[in-house]
Design a protein around this motif. Structure first.
Motif, PDB file in Angstrom:
ATOM      1  N   TYR A   1       0.843  -1.203   0.000  1.00 12.24           N
ATOM      2  CA  TYR A   1       0.000   0.000   0.000  1.00 12.24           C
ATOM      3  C   TYR A   1       0.872   1.244   0.000  1.00 12.24           C
ATOM      4  O   TYR A   1       1.840   1.346   0.745  1.00 12.24           O
ATOM      5  CB  TYR A   1      -0.906  -0.001   1.230  1.00 12.24           C
ATOM      6  CG  TYR A   1      -1.651   1.301   1.467  1.00 12.24           C
ATOM      7  CD1 TYR A   1      -2.599   1.758   0.554  1.00 12.24           C
ATOM      8  CD2 TYR A   1      -1.406   2.064   2.607  1.00 12.24           C
ATOM      9  CE1 TYR A   1      -3.285   2.949   0.765  1.00 12.24           C
ATOM     10  CE2 TYR A   1      -2.087   3.248   2.837  1.00 12.24           C
ATOM     11  CZ  TYR A   1      -3.019   3.697   1.913  1.00 12.24           C
ATOM     12  OH  TYR A   1      -3.696   4.864   2.124  1.00 12.24           O
ATOM     13  N   ARG A   2       0.495   2.202  -0.848  1.00 15.45           N
ATOM     14  CA  ARG A   2       1.179   3.493  -0.898  1.00 15.45           C
ATOM     15  C   ARG A   2       0.147   4.599  -0.822  1.00 15.45           C
ATOM     16  O   ARG A   2      -0.809   4.614  -1.595  1.00 15.45           O
ATOM     17  CB  ARG A   2       1.978   3.600  -2.193  1.00 15.45           C
ATOM     18  CG  ARG A   2       2.847   4.856  -2.305  1.00 15.45           C
ATOM     19  CD  ARG A   2       2.232   5.933  -3.171  1.00 15.45           C
ATOM     20  NE  ARG A   2       3.213   6.945  -3.504  1.00 15.45           N
ATOM     21  CZ  ARG A   2       2.997   8.012  -4.284  1.00 15.45           C
ATOM     22  NH1 ARG A   2       1.800   8.201  -4.814  1.00 15.45           N
ATOM     23  NH2 ARG A   2       3.946   8.872  -4.553  1.00 15.45           N
ATOM     24  N   ARG A   3       0.329   5.524   0.104  1.00 15.10           N
ATOM     25  CA  ARG A   3      -0.573   6.667   0.232  1.00 15.10           C
ATOM     26  C   ARG A   3       0.114   7.916  -0.298  1.00 15.10           C
ATOM     27  O   ARG A   3       1.248   8.221   0.061  1.00 15.10           O
ATOM     28  CB  ARG A   3      -1.009   6.880   1.699  1.00 15.10           C
ATOM     29  CG  ARG A   3      -2.048   7.991   1.842  1.00 15.10           C
ATOM     30  CD  ARG A   3      -2.660   7.997   3.224  1.00 15.10           C
ATOM     31  NE  ARG A   3      -3.641   9.071   3.389  1.00 15.10           N
ATOM     32  CZ  ARG A   3      -4.910   8.968   3.035  1.00 15.10           C
ATOM     33  NH1 ARG A   3      -5.357   7.852   2.471  1.00 15.10           N
ATOM     34  NH2 ARG A   3      -5.766   9.962   3.208  1.00 15.10           N
ATOM     35  N   TYR A   4      -0.603   8.625  -1.145  1.00 15.50           N
ATOM     36  CA  TYR A   4      -0.082   9.857  -1.735  1.00 15.50           C
ATOM     37  C   TYR A   4      -0.116  10.997  -0.724  1.00 15.50           C
ATOM     38  O   TYR A   4      -1.118  11.213  -0.039  1.00 15.50           O
ATOM     39  CB  TYR A   4      -0.928  10.213  -2.957  1.00 15.50           C
ATOM     40  CG  TYR A   4      -0.724  11.611  -3.494  1.00 15.50           C
ATOM     41  CD1 TYR A   4       0.402  11.944  -4.230  1.00 15.50           C
ATOM     42  CD2 TYR A   4      -1.692  12.603  -3.254  1.00 15.50           C
ATOM     43  CE1 TYR A   4       0.568  13.223  -4.733  1.00 15.50           C
ATOM     44  CE2 TYR A   4      -1.526  13.886  -3.736  1.00 15.50           C
ATOM     45  CZ  TYR A   4      -0.394  14.190  -4.481  1.00 15.50           C
ATOM     46  OH  TYR A   4      -0.222  15.461  -4.964  1.00 15.50           O
ATOM     47  N   GLU A   5       0.979  11.710  -0.640  1.00 15.88           N
ATOM     48  CA  GLU A   5       1.056  12.924   0.182  1.00 15.88           C
ATOM     49  C   GLU A   5       1.499  14.059  -0.705  1.00 15.88           C
ATOM     50  O   GLU A   5       2.573  14.007  -1.312  1.00 15.88           O
ATOM     51  CB  GLU A   5       2.031  12.736   1.348  1.00 15.88           C
ATOM     52  CG  GLU A   5       1.661  11.628   2.315  1.00 15.88           C
ATOM     53  CD  GLU A   5       0.372  11.877   3.077  1.00 15.88           C
ATOM     54  OE1 GLU A   5      -0.081  13.043   3.103  1.00 15.88           O
ATOM     55  OE2 GLU A   5      -0.191  10.912   3.635  1.00 15.88           O
ATOM     56  N   ALA A   6       0.686  15.102  -0.818  1.00 20.56           N
ATOM     57  CA  ALA A   6       1.021  16.246  -1.674  1.00 20.56           C
ATOM     58  C   ALA A   6       2.300  16.907  -1.201  1.00 20.56           C
ATOM     59  O   ALA A   6       2.498  17.129  -0.011  1.00 20.56           O
ATOM     60  CB  ALA A   6      -0.123  17.245  -1.689  1.00 20.56           C
TER      61      ALA A   6
END
Length: 217
Positions: free
Chosen positions: A211-216
């Motif tokens: 799992y990879r969560r995008y962080e601006a």
């Protein structure tokens, strides 16, 4: 957000393969890739028949393939059709059918590295999860034309690399991914949560998914 939401007033590119694929410059798209063995052929055949019957019940001619016939529905019926059959697909994928080789984190990393390789250059990659037999991701492309080209690149490269590591050959992915242009900020957040929660829904343990969560930035 990662990009913009679908704007019906802006230019739209519709690519025709087995079914239409909508693409719009800068718009966030939700994509699902699945392995070739993730859904049994008998199930796919049954779904094809159910789709035809669903449309015929609403007086849509049976001699038109469902992918074209669905365009004749009202917007409300089209949304109902998509919700019903998409849910069936997602629920079956979460049963982890097939060999599920992406449960192996080395092989899952091949896919993750490929998705991130041109991030910020050819596209903006958002959240994604690599499940044992499928992948969900959110991404935005600079041009509508580049979307399908990049899909093909991901599928081809990762299939070659995974087959090489497994000592196998032949088809690895189902050739045509599912894609959906995000319609609203609320839908974007819903899909982010869906991606995050997919392993729990499929009852996977830590180490059986990526799992990879995008962080601006």
């Amino acid at each position: 957000m990662l990009g913009q939401v679908f704007d019906p007033k802006q230019e739209l590119l519709i690519g025709e393969q087995c079914r239409p694929h909508w693409a719009q410059s800068g718009t966030i798209v939700f994509v699902t890739f699945r392995t070739f063995d993730s859904i049994p052929s008998k199930v796919l055949e049954r779904w094809e028949e159910e789709k035809r019957e669903w449309l015929e019940f609403r007086n849509i001619r049976g001699d038109i393939h469902w992918s074209k016939a669905v365009e004749l529905l009202s917007p409300a019926d089209r949304a109902t059709f998509a919700k019903h059959f998409n849910r069936m697909r997602e629920e079956l994928l979460d049963n982890s059918l097939g060999q599920c080789v992406l449960r192996n984190q080395t092989l899952a990393s091949v896919v993750a590295d490929s998705l991130l390789h041109f991030d910020g250059e050819r596209y903006r990659m958002g959240d994604f999860v690599i499940m044992p037999n499928h992948v969900h991701l959110l991404c935005a492309f600079g041009s509508a034309e580049s979307m399908q080209k990049q899909f093909n690149s991901w599928l081809h490269f990762t299939a070659v690399q995974i087959n090489k590591r497994l000592g196998t050959s032949g088809k690895f992915w189902q050739s045509e991914p599912f894609d959906h242009l995000v319609r609203s900020p609320e839908q974007y957040e819903y899909l982010r949560d869906y991606i995050r929660d997919n392993p729990k829904k499929a009852r996977l343990r830590e180490g059986e998914f990526f799992y990879r969560r995008y962080e601006a930035g």
